[in-house]
Design an enzyme around this catalytic site. Structure first.
Site, PDB file in Angstrom:
ATOM      1  CD  GLU A  81      -2.612  -1.496  -0.004  1.00  0.00           C
ATOM      2  OE1 GLU A  81      -3.014  -0.539  -0.695  1.00  0.00           O
ATOM      3  OE2 GLU A  81      -2.788  -2.687  -0.333  1.00  0.00           O
ATOM      4  CE1 TYR A 127      -3.400  -6.486  -6.389  1.00  0.00           C
ATOM      5  CE2 TYR A 127      -4.686  -7.655  -8.052  1.00  0.00           C
ATOM      6  CZ  TYR A 127      -4.588  -6.682  -7.073  1.00  0.00           C
ATOM      7  OH  TYR A 127      -5.680  -5.897  -6.783  1.00  0.00           O
TER       8      TYR A 127
END
Length: 464
Positions: A295, A370
């Site tokens: 993040e 991903y």
């Protein structure tokens, strides 16, 4: 700011956004009452028409009651159906002209429907949060909901004084009056609508690390009973910030905050200058440390350097995934190549039907995107060698800071740092569904001493 915008509607979400104009500033004044989950607001948008005259245009806004709409102070004709607020000004807006739009709305905010369930404004047991990726922003404010249309924001939110409001950006003022408090945040950096983050709850605020002079303030906002676990789980975030600034360039915003909600979230969610975690991501054993790195890395890749449309989402997720591996490598865990090998082994056993550069809406959040995105970045590193790769990476984040990019823009950028053509590499990794051979590093020498000594067993540094 370099912007490589797509022309016309987003191919994955044609009902969202309007490419005929752009917004350069939003000013939102909101009043939210958690008990009845009641939101009322006024939005003022400063916008600029594109190359053609605007006889009409649209904003995206969910099912709220519209109180008033004004364009340059005059009442337009408008309709509001199916999440689209269609506005026809009293006079067409000239090509290239600046104009303002004001919208007053009220109602009970709720997530908007999507193929991945509800997105956007979520009422919690005691408070609320916003997690909008990719199309949830209209669940709480009127916007031109396309990722390349980036604007600055000022957000004023009035809530009962028992609650704390956390938003991405700098807190300008906090003013208490009777039983309510008004919080005003300013996000001056260009921000995509889905990246406007917000959380309303009863939190304890802590400082993460002691920022050096000129450093980035980092705060955590969390339920008080999770403080002990949080202090351990996020202890190395300041070191991550230091590493990522070394590798990617200066942190692109003025501050960074993390919020931990009282409730569980499937996955953490990034917003601009802010990331949201669930209580399930805090265990006191750094079980989610790779997600903390992921993040944080999105602040460079996805937030500062945004995508022109959702076909290019691998540029967000592939670089954030690779940042997980770089953090592991530099903090005494498994190397990026070891983690790439594990990811490759996992992908090899899964269906080979994903085209990374244009996965389609159905697969844009597939776990394989991903992992394959991280492997693609690793393949570029192996082809360039470390010195050229990290110059390329830092240059990408610096040149496109505050802008929006495409896959073609990245391949052209990376090619400028290569000894020879990278066409075959990119065709295999980005365009073909079949997994190419595992990339082989030019050389890999483990550092004698890691830059960030581990304080927890390296086996916890990355995914299996």
């Amino acid at each position: 700011m370099a912007v490589q915008q797509s022309v016309g509607p987003d191919p994955y979400f044609p009902a969202n956004g309007d490419s005929r104009y752009r917004v350069h500033r939003y000013e939102l004044a909101l009043d939210y009452r958690p008990g009845p989950n009641r939101l009322s607001g006024t939005a003022r948008l400063n916008a600029i028409a594109g190359r053609g005259a605007l006889a009409e245009f649209q904003l995206n806004l969910a099912d709220f009651k519209i109180g008033r709409v004004r364009v340059d102070g005059r009442a337009p004709h408008y309709s509001h159906r199916g999440g689209r607020l269609r506005i026809r000004p009293a006079k067409p807006i000239r090509p290239g002209a600046a104009f303002t739009v004001e919208v007053h709305w009220s109602g009970n905010p709720k997530p908007v429907n999507s193929p991945w369930g509800g997105l956007g404004w979520e009422e919690l047991t005691d408070g609320a949060l916003v997690a909008s990726q990719p199309v949830g922003a209209p669940s709480w404010y009127p916007c031109n909901d396309r990722p390349a249309d980036k604007a600055s924001y000022q957000i004023s939110i009035t809530t009962p004084s028992a609650y704390q409001v956390v938003a991405g950006g700098r807190l300008l003022t906090r003013t208490a009056k009777a039983s309510t408090t008004t919080w005003v945040y300013e996000q001056s950096a260009p921000t995509s609508s889905y990246l406007v983050g917000l959380s309303i709850g009863k939190y304890q605020t802590v400082l993460l690390g002691d920022p050096r002079p000129g450093g980035i303030p980092q705060h955590g906002h969390l339920p008080a009973h999770l403080l002990t676990e949080f202090s351990r789980d996020f202890a190395r975030q300041p070191a991550m910030m230091e590493l990522f600034e070394e590798l990617f360039g200066p942190y692109p915003f003025g501050e960074y905050a993390v919020v931990v909600t009282e409730e569980e979230l499937d996955v953490p969610v990034e917003a601009q200058g802010l990331s949201l975690f669930g209580a399930n991501h805090v265990d006191g054993a750094r079980g989610s440390e790779r997600l903390v790195a992921h993040e944080l890395a999105h602040q460079w890749f996805g937030n500062s350097v945004s995508i022109a449309d959702w076909r290019h989402i691998w540029l967000n997720e592939g670089f954030a995934k690779y940042a997980e591996w770089l953090w592991s490598e530099r903090s005494g865990g498994r190397t990026a190549h070891q983690l790439a090998t594990a990811a490759y082994r996992k992908l090899s056993a899964l269906p080979q039907d994903l085209r990374l550069a244009d996965p389609g809406r159905k697969l844009m959040f597939d776990d394989r995107l991903y992992e394959r995105g991280g492997l693609t970045v690793h393949a570029v590193r192996c082809a360039l060698g470390d010195e050229a790769f990290f110059r390329m990476l830092r240059g990408w984040a610096t040149v496109h800071r505050g802008g929006a990019v495409t896959t073609a823009g990245f391949t052209a950028h990376a090619g400028r740092f290569a000894d020879g053509p990278l066409d075959d590499l990119f065709r295999a990794w980005l365009r073909e569904p079949v997994l190419p051979p595992l990339p082989v590093p030019r050389s890999h020498v483990l550092p004698a001493r890691p830059a960030y000594p581990p304080t927890y067993p390296p086996t916890n540094a990355g995914p299996a």
